[in-house]
Design an enzyme around this catalytic site. Structure first.
Site, PDB file in Angstrom:
ATOM      1  N   CYS A  65       0.850  -1.195   0.000  1.00  0.00           N
ATOM      2  CA  CYS A  65       0.000   0.000   0.000  1.00  0.00           C
ATOM      3  C   CYS A  65       0.884   1.244   0.000  1.00  0.00           C
ATOM      4  O   CYS A  65       2.106   1.158   0.111  1.00  0.00           O
ATOM      5  CB  CYS A  65      -0.935   0.008   1.206  1.00  0.00           C
ATOM      6  SG  CYS A  65      -0.064   0.147   2.786  1.00  0.00           S
ATOM      7  N   CYS A 124       3.245   1.583   2.869  1.00  0.00           N
ATOM      8  CA  CYS A 124       4.517   0.874   2.696  1.00  0.00           C
ATOM      9  C   CYS A 124       5.478   1.710   1.858  1.00  0.00           C
ATOM     10  O   CYS A 124       6.672   1.810   2.171  1.00  0.00           O
ATOM     11  CB  CYS A 124       4.284  -0.474   2.013  1.00  0.00           C
ATOM     12  SG  CYS A 124       3.270  -1.642   2.942  1.00  0.00           S
ATOM     13  N   ASP A 129       5.542  43.705   0.974  1.00  0.00           N
ATOM     14  CA  ASP A 129       6.508  44.703   0.546  1.00  0.00           C
ATOM     15  C   ASP A 129       5.882  45.455  -0.629  1.00  0.00           C
ATOM     16  O   ASP A 129       5.131  44.872  -1.412  1.00  0.00           O
ATOM     17  CB  ASP A 129       7.805  44.014   0.112  1.00  0.00           C
ATOM     18  CG  ASP A 129       8.800  44.998  -0.476  1.00  0.00           C
ATOM     19  OD1 ASP A 129       9.182  45.941   0.231  1.00  0.00           O
ATOM     20  OD2 ASP A 129       9.164  44.826  -1.658  1.00  0.00           O
ATOM     21  N   ASP A 187       9.917  40.200  -3.038  1.00  0.00           N
ATOM     22  CA  ASP A 187      10.563  39.727  -4.255  1.00  0.00           C
ATOM     23  C   ASP A 187      12.031  40.113  -4.358  1.00  0.00           C
ATOM     24  O   ASP A 187      12.720  39.675  -5.277  1.00  0.00           O
ATOM     25  CB  ASP A 187       9.829  40.263  -5.481  1.00  0.00           C
ATOM     26  CG  ASP A 187      10.030  41.764  -5.657  1.00  0.00           C
ATOM     27  OD1 ASP A 187      10.243  42.450  -4.634  1.00  0.00           O
ATOM     28  OD2 ASP A 187       9.961  42.247  -6.804  1.00  0.00           O
ATOM     29  N   ASP A 239      14.504  41.445   0.800  1.00  0.00           N
ATOM     30  CA  ASP A 239      13.340  40.839   1.443  1.00  0.00           C
ATOM     31  C   ASP A 239      13.666  39.486   2.066  1.00  0.00           C
ATOM     32  O   ASP A 239      12.857  38.944   2.820  1.00  0.00           O
ATOM     33  CB  ASP A 239      12.207  40.652   0.427  1.00  0.00           C
ATOM     34  CG  ASP A 239      11.635  41.969  -0.057  1.00  0.00           C
ATOM     35  OD1 ASP A 239      11.663  42.940   0.723  1.00  0.00           O
ATOM     36  OD2 ASP A 239      11.167  42.038  -1.211  1.00  0.00           O
TER      37      ASP A 239
END
Length: 771
Positions: free
Chosen positions: A37, A40, A459, A666, A670
């Site tokens: 399964c 496992c 930001d 970005d 940051d």
């Protein structure tokens, strides 16, 4: 370390071919036997990931294989990997077929096919004979049942017996142990009863193996659906490429033979085989598989294309910049695999219970058998009393039969797999659904944290804005005409967006300004940049400062002459950058960056779902408040004049108030805030450092996916909790009912087999989730 998404999103730059040799990835394929399964498969994966040097392991239950990726620094230790799988209770060896796991065509006898082909007809015959034609006491039918049940035990039960034996050798136990014990108990007792001429339970013995196998077969099919997004990603890259030779000819070669610096030709409708830079041609490329955005992206000379995307319109000639596991598609696949293979904190509860579950169930089954065998009247009385509240039950003829049947029922009804699968299958489905939407989630813990976020800090520059600020107004406060050229000359030495805006503005003023700028640059000494403040240089012995108003004031510059200009433009949401000569202001520039379309609606939708939204920026208070009001953010939730290194401190201050904070950014500056936040979210065109620090990377170029990503995370966390509740409730209720005789072994086998299906089916609902 958090993953590096270096080549996932266009940075506007191309890579020069460093060399033409691409090192082969360190991969090992193992053959793994004994898995029954997905639980496992999870144990095998975790065992492999614990081997030193292994960076990633992926297990294919259906193909009975495991793929290992080794770190570049490590020497692959295949023996250690094989031994780790063996110690986990499974058989392992190096796979002879090094193809993609699971890609080989499966025969009807592979996987659970043999159990179904043999078990289903046998079980139907036995069920019809006993329940419809009432032949259970006929001697000829009992011998027929013995023969048919023996076939199921030998063929269908082999997988369970092998798995149970391997677990015993590893001093462990799992669901195979319970199925093997339950089926053997019913089968062995039936042989004794056949010799005695009493009631037999061959139908129950065969049905146990068959129905559990049916449940596993359904589980494997549903698990493949849960992993369908990964298979789609794996199938995106073409197997061949059209390479252009030095004499201009075109030849088809396997993609594995491409090297950095090669030139390939793309015709309309073809998939891009690698990452590369366009040398010739103009076309549109469908990048939906990377970003989730449906609009094609225009490509021209110098633009970047990514493997797996589709060239739509015209012929393109592309120089290869990345191949194999260095491509954006490969990194996305690796990121999704890492997320699917990760563990959430909430999983620990299920793991702790699962680790002791099977021994406890065996003890309960033994106690049940002893109770019904040694004190049948007491057990019968308890069952009859409870039957007045539930449903009537029937009893076997002898105390021994009662003991065997009910003990077997306890063994069969218990399902540790449901607890083991509750969390990982939801993480798999959630990360797949996110990947289809252009959202990369680092791991299960990130998903878990995203589901608890109540505060989001944005930001401003490049995140809420387009990231392309322009000078919209300027004013001189001196008679020196070349002041703009001095400002542009200093700005050219900085990568800050506001500096770039001044430099670009000056270039566009007049054709002559470019040469003036160069003459000024020769006169202005190389400026010193003060991060988050401005630039400082000298000219003819005078100090020149170009930067923020606060920094100039703290440097002793008198800004009174520019007060009217500052007041007017800050009220319009512009950022003000000024140039000072000595302690006198010489020029002021109003710089504005347009907000991304629809961003106000995004923030409002977050607030409607109960999230507190904050804005952090280096702008002065008046400018920051003007931007916040246009976005619908309360001015109390604005942090203005924040230096880059202090963004993380602002996030920390919110956390100290008990808030669960997500930071969206970005830029390079940051990264500390992304690390500090409970959840770091990097937008599509983020820098590499920001992506490495983030928990979630939005491949789309804006923040419109944030409500979707947080909503999907909450739905995934909710699904995990539902699965865990079902797993615990099912076992807590079913085991006592089986012990008291309310559930027959056949019904127990059916419900146990379907319990995993319920967990997986609930997780699959995430693929259809809509916010």
């Amino acid at each position: 370390m958090r993953p590096n998404f270096q080549t996932m999103i266009a940075s506007g730059e191309t890579m020069a071919p460093a060399n033409r040799t691409a090192p082969a990835p360190k991969r090992t394929e193992l053959r793994v036997r004994g898995m029954t399964c997905q639980n496992c498969a999870r144990h095998v994966r975790e065992a492999l990931q614990a081997v030193p040097g292994v960076t990633q392991a992926a297990v294919d239950l259906e193909a009975e294989s495991a793929g290992i990726r080794w770190s570049d620094e490590a020497q692959p230790d295949i023996e250690a990997a094989v031994q780790a799988v063996v110690e986990a209770g499974y058989e392992a060896g190096v796979a002879e077929n090094r193809g993609v796991p699971g890609e080989a065509k499966q025969s009807i006898w592979s996987g659970w096919g043999a159990n179904l082909v043999v078990g289903v007809p046998v079980t139907l015959v036995l069920v019809l004979g006993e329940w419809i034609f009432h032949l259970v006491t006929a001697r000829w039918f009992q011998w027929l049942a013995f023969a048919l049940a023996t076939v199921v035990q030998v063929i269908g039960g082999a997988r369970f017996y092998r798995g149970a034996w391997l677990q015993i050798k590893a001093r462990s136990s799992n669901m195979d142990t319970l199925v093997a014990l339950g089926s053997t108990t019913a089968y062995g007792y039936s042989i004794w009863a056949l010799m005695q001429g009493t009631h037999v339970y061959f139908m129950e013995a065969a049905a146990i193996i068959t129905l559990v196998s049916v449940g596993h077969w359904l589980e494997s099919r549903m698990s493949r659906r849960a992993a369908s997004s990964m298979k789609k990603l794996l199938s995106l890259a073409p197997s061949e490429a059209r390479r252009q030779t030095t004499d201009g000819r075109e030849e088809f070669i396997p993609i594995s033979e491409l090297r950095v610096g090669d030139v390939v030709v793309l015709r309309p409708g073809e998939r891009v085989p690698i990452d590369g830079a366009v040398l010739e041609g103009t076309s549109s490329v469908d990048e939906a598989m990377l970003t989730g955005e449906s609009m094609p992206v225009d490509k021209f000379a110098g633009a970047v294309v990514y493997g797996g995307t589709v060239n739509l319109n015209s012929r393109l000639v592309v120089r290869v910049t990345a191949t194999g596991e260095s491509t954006a598609l490969a990194q996305i696949i690796a990121a999704v695999e890492r997320a699917q293979n990760s563990r959430a904190n909430i999983q620990r509860l299920g793991d702790r219970v699962s680790s002791v579950f099977v021994p406890i169930v065996v003890l309960v089954a033994l106690a049940t058998g002893l109770w019904w065998g040694l004190a049948p009247e007491s057990a019968r009385g308890a069952s009859l009393w409870l039957a007045t509240f539930l449903w009537p039950i029937t009893f076997a003829d002898t105390a021994l039969a009662l003991a065997v049947v009910h003990a077997a029922a306890v063994l069969i009804i218990a399902c540790p797999c449901a607890m083991g699968l509750a969390t990982p299958v939801a993480i798999m489905a959630g990360t797949n659904a996110a990947a289809e939407r252009g959202i990369l989630i680092r791991d299960g813990i990130a998903l878990e944290k995203a589901g608890t976020i109540d505060t989001i800090v944005f930001d401003k520059t490049g995140t809420l804005t387009e990231g392309k600020p322009t000078v919209t107004a300027h004013q001189l406060f001196t008679t020196k005409s070349n002041v703009p050229e001095w400002a542009a000359s200093m700005a050219a030495h900085s990568n800050h967006p506001l500096s770039a805006a001044i430099a670009k503005w000056n270039e566009a003023r007049t054709a002559e300004s470019a040469s003036s700028s160069r003459r000024a640059d020769a006169a202005v000494r190389a400026p010193i940049e003060h991060a988050g403040a401005g630039l400082e240089a000298s000219l003819d012995g005078q100090a020149l400062r170009l930067g923020s108003l606060n920094w100039l004031m703290t440097s002793g510059v008198d800004l009174s002459a520019a007060q009217a200009f500052i007041t007017e433009w800050t009220s319009r949401g512009a950022s003000i950058v000024a140039l000072a000569i000595g302690r006198e202001i010489a020029a002021a520039f109003a710089i504005q960056d347009s907000l991304k379309p629809g961003i106000a609606e995004v923030l409002q939708s977050l607030q409607r779902t109960g999230h507190a939204v904050y804005l952090v920026t280096g702008d002065n208070r008046r400018t920051a408040n003007a931007v916040a009001l246009s976005l619908g953010i309360a001015t109390d939730n604005v942090a203005a004049e924040v230096r880059p290194e202090n963004k993380a401190e602002f996030v920390k201050s919110l956390q100290s108030q008990g808030k669960h904070v997500a930071f969206v950014g970005d830029g390079i500056n940051d990264a500390p805030a992304l690390e500090q936040a409970d959840l770091g979210i990097a937008v599509g065109r983020a820098t590499d450092i920001a992506k490495m620090a983030a928990d979630i990377v939005l491949l789309k170029s804006d923040v419109h996916a944030i409500p979707e990503s947080l909503g999907l995370a909450r739905a995934t966390l909710r699904t995990i909790k539902q699965n865990l509740f079902w797993a615990f409730f099912y076992n807590a209720a079913a085991i006592p009912l089986a012990a008291l005789g309310f559930l027959s072994p056949v019904l127990c086998a059916l419900t146990m087999g379907l319990s995993d299906v319920v967990v997986i089916g609930n997780a699959l609902r995430l693929k259809r989730w809509r916010g």
